[in-house]
Design a protein around this motif. Structure first.
Motif, PDB file in Angstrom:
ATOM      1  N   GLN B 126       0.871  -1.106   0.075  1.00 35.99           N
ATOM      2  CA  GLN B 126      -0.010   0.093   0.086  1.00 35.99           C
ATOM      3  C   GLN B 126       0.953   1.461  -0.194  1.00 35.99           C
ATOM      4  O   GLN B 126       0.799   2.235  -0.653  1.00 35.99           O
TER       5      GLN B 126
ATOM      6  N   SER C 191      -6.159  -4.520  -2.159  1.00 34.35           N
ATOM      7  CA  SER C 191      -5.204  -5.355  -1.539  1.00 34.35           C
ATOM      8  C   SER C 191      -4.791  -6.493  -2.524  1.00 34.35           C
ATOM      9  O   SER C 191      -5.527  -6.850  -3.503  1.00 34.35           O
ATOM     10  N   ASN C 196      -7.388 -11.311   2.531  1.00 39.06           N
ATOM     11  CA  ASN C 196      -8.248  -9.946   2.493  1.00 39.06           C
ATOM     12  C   ASN C 196      -9.592  -9.888   1.439  1.00 39.06           C
ATOM     13  O   ASN C 196     -10.380  -9.492   1.507  1.00 39.06           O
TER      14      ASN C 196
END
Lengths: 194, 172, 390
Positions: B126, C191, C196
């Motif tokens: 991320q 993700s 997830n």
């Protein structure tokens, strides 16, 4: 529309899968050793010798004329004529062998036989380990009753029986006429001799 | 220096050496692929997961195949006796390229001094994504790369598209 | 822990119980080994089952019963096949590249098994939870191309080489739309972690990604590419037995051939597993009421559906021509996948029902238009001329 053909195809194969559990048409396989297909009446494999009556050897129709032996294209038939104690030929085969490993199942022997003595069988489970014991067949194994012939090929056998009966009747009539003629000849009517 | 690192390093060096010294070009290509694979493994071992996997995907999955295809399409792969050039001009050219590339890498390394931190920074995917898209500079670079790639793709499609005369002429 | 949960977590509990017998130092290693062994065991037996299902299913499709002699209803056929493969002579061509010829099946089976490590088979049942699971799946999957090249080139046979080149060209072409189809899910869930992604689809089948406009198209794209990636019909050009005898498998026999065969099925199941994870809710039950059924059973149930679909398609569709194959990948799937990514972005940003009509209209237009294009693309140069044949 793109893809509809694929869906149609998938539907068709799905129908095959489901149908194979329910319809005989969609699963026509015959589980061979356990179940067999009943052969058609004019299905033919190897020749056999027809006999009349209850006893095989005396009842053989074969007169040992050896036409089939001569006509057989692969020459798989072997005949020796029977002879009596005076070495005189008898209308009966002493040896009648057919080599099934050579026979090509053409049926010419059955066609040419003037005595309807040799006919085509419908057996096919003959696989063996040795061609000389299993596939070289002598007259004892070749002989099968007329009853059996009726079982495997009813139409043909009835026709043959009819013909044989007709021939027999004609022969008897001819014999009768001949006998009558002979009798007439033997005793000519007394006419004016001059 | 740990044992896994030594093993991976040995594989990288050995396969890289084999890639330039083997006589058979296809073997060279496969050794190069092995070298790429081991490099990817090294990245994974150093906890640079994203880099390692991208290395696997791009180099092993695409570049190695490209190399092998090039080898196959340019010369008969089975007759590779004189595959490696041994003449002097070729050698000097190669040396020149090696020195140039090596010098470039060395100068880059000199500018970016080795990081002091001994532990690997925890960098999640991320964060990489944010770094790529948040800062003005990186976004510009990303867009330029994307545009370049799109242009290349369209160019490839144009090259592959049927030429006008072909569609009109109806075959040769 | 209730009984339902206990059954749900049975494999994990079993693993913990087995690991507890070992000293603490060895425990992580033993746990890893057990996971690997479980994956190999379970999926290898699924491979055996699916070969049987394939042979029987294809048989039914073609109006014949399929294998039914070995054991009751032919159930032991895979065992017989395995024994046959094991005792067959291993033939290596005289002029083959012995090393590559030997290494190719191994280099193929290892990545095929490795990709299972990131598939969540059930709740908490994953061999290696990894932040970059999806990327790892595709990265490792990409390396199978090299082993196919090794097989084709190492066999020293022109058919093998042609087959392997075809296979690689096909796999590279179809990898692109496949990854792009997966990108939509990554975009939506932000993700790359498979766990997830599955958890993002909890709640019921309406939460699955397949039931969004972009998800449906992405699933379709992914599935078509999965067919091509695993070299299954109708994309089995590399193995085209009528032209290339068996492509890169030509010179393989015995257990090496079995390994190739196994890799094909393992790849098929892995890619189906990925499709399930990405689009069909992974191990999630379709309705919350059905949660009492163990999660891994849902995964394997969905996997079985996929395998059946693979077999069904193999029994239905004829093999594509090489140019049709490439056209489908580059002129249809790739643009659709690119458009789909945009729509997924729209879906994420708008997060409402407004995205539905826009997506449906755009995708419908794209599919119809590109479909026209695809159907219109005949082999170049009008009527086909056989230049070298006469």
């Amino acid at each position: 529309m793109l893809g509809t053909g694929i869906l149609r195809g998938l539907k068709e194969t799905a129908r095959n899968v489901i149908g194979s559990f329910r319809e005989k048409d969609r699963l026509p396989t015959v589980m061979y050793p356990e179940e067999t297909v009943k052969t058609k009446e004019n299905f033919r494999t190897f020749p056999f010798l027809v006999y009349d009556g209850d006893h095989a050897m005396p009842g053989l129709r074969c007169v040992s004329c050896r036409i089939c032996e001569k006509e057989c294209p692969p020459q798989c038939i072997f005949i020796i004529q029977e002879r009596d104690e005076n070495n005189k030929a008898v209308k009966h085969p002493r040896v009648f062998d057919i080599d099934f490993s050579v026979c090509m199942q053409c049926g010419i022997c059955a066609e040419v036989c003037p005595f309807d003595a040799i006919k085509m069988d419908n057996i096919y489970e003959l696989a063996g380990e040795d061609r000389f014991t299993g596939l070289l067949v002598d007259k004892h194994r070749l002989a099968k009753s007329n009853h059996y012939y009726h079982q495997i090929k009813p139409t043909e056998a009835n026709e043959v029986d009819g013909r044989l009966a007709e021939d027999k009747r004609k022969a008897e009539e001819a014999a009768k006429a001949k006998a009558a003629a002979a009798a007439a000849k033997a005793a000519p009517p007394p006419t004016a001799a001059t | 220096m740990s044992i896994p690192f030594l093993i991976i390093a040995a594989v990288i060096l050995a396969s890289a050496w084999a890639a330039v010294s083997l006589r058979n070009l296809v073997h060279c290509g496969l050794c190069a692929a092995l070298s790429f694979l081991a490099t990817g493994t090294l990245y994974l071992y150093l906890n640079a997961e994203f880099l390692g996997l991208v290395q696997l995907m791009v180099y092993v999955g695409a570049v190695a195949v490209l190399i092998l295809f090039t080898v196959l399409l340019t010369r008969p792969a089975t007759e590779a006796a004189d595959a490696v050039p041994t003449k002097r001009p070729a050698f000097w050219k190669g040396a020149l390229i090696a020195i140039t590339v090596g010098g470039a890498v060395a100068s880059c390394l000199a500018v970016y001094a080795a990081p002091k931190a001994s532990t690997a920074p925890e960098l999640s995917i991320q964060e990489i994504g944010r770094l790529l898209t948040a800062s003005q500079q990186n976004v510009l670079a990303l867009i330029i790369v994307a545009l370049l790639m799109t242009t290349a793709l369209i160019g490839a499609l144009l090259l592959a598209a049927p030429a006008e005369e072909d569609t009109k002429g109806g075959g040769a | 822990m209730t009984l339902v949960e206990r059954i749900d977590q049975a494999p994990l509990l079993l693993q913990r119980w087995a690991v507890s017998f070992f000293p603490a130092l060895l425990q992580p290693w033993v746990a890893m080994l057990i996971s690997a062994a479980a994956i190999i065991g379970v999926f290898a037996s699924l491979f055996a089952l699916s070969t049987l299902a394939e042979r029987k299913g294809l048989g039914r499709i073609q109006n014949r019963p399929g294998p039914n002699r070995v054991g009751p209803f032919g159930m032991l056929q895979p065992l017989a096949d395995g024994i046959k493969m094991l005792i067959k002579e291993d033939i290596v061509p005289l002029r083959a590249d012995k090393v590559l010829h030997f290494l190719a099946p191994i280099a193929l089976i290892v990545p095929s098994l490795l990709v299972y490590s990131v598939l969540p088979i059930g709740r908490n049942l994953i061999a290696m939870q990894c932040q970059l699971g999806v990327l790892l799946f595709f990265a490792i999957g990409a390396s199978t191309e090299l082993s196919i090249f090794m097989a084709g080139w190492g066999s020293h046979n022109k058919y093998s080489l042609l087959g392997s080149i075809r296979a690689i060209a096909q796999m590279i072409s179809y990898e692109l739309p496949m990854v792009l189809a997966a990108v939509t899910v990554i975009l939506a869930t932000s993700s790359l972690d498979t766990v997830n992604i599955v958890e993002a689809q909890a709640g019921g089948f309406w939460a699955w990604h397949a039931f969004t406009p972009w998800g449906a198209i992405a699933l379709l794209t992914f599935f078509i590419c999965a067919l091509a990636e695993s070299n299954r019909a109708p994309f089995d050009l590399p193995e085209a037995e009528s032209e290339l005898i068996a492509g890169h498998l030509t010179e393989y026999s015995g257990f090496k051939y079995a390994l190739f065969f196994m890799a094909e099925y393992l790849g098929m199941m892995a890619i189906s597993g990925m499709a399930i994870t990405l689009f069909l809710g992974g191990w999630q039950a379709p309705l919350p009421i059905l949660n009492f059924i163990p999660s891994w059973m849902w995964f394997f149930g969905k996997l079985a559906c996929f395998v059946v679909l693979f077999i069904w398609i193999r029994g239905t569709l004829p093999r594509l021509r090489a140019d049709q194959l490439m056209n489908l990948a580059w002129k249809f799937l790739l643009p659709i996948a690119l458009l789909n990514i945009g729509l997924a972005g729209l879906w994420v940003k708008s997060s409402g029902w407004i995205a539905w009509p826009i997506s449906v209209i755009l995708l419908g237009l794209a599919i119809v238009g590109l479909g026209r294009l695809l159907r219109g693309s005949r082999p170049r140069g009008g009527k086909r001329i056989y230049r070298y044949a006469d």
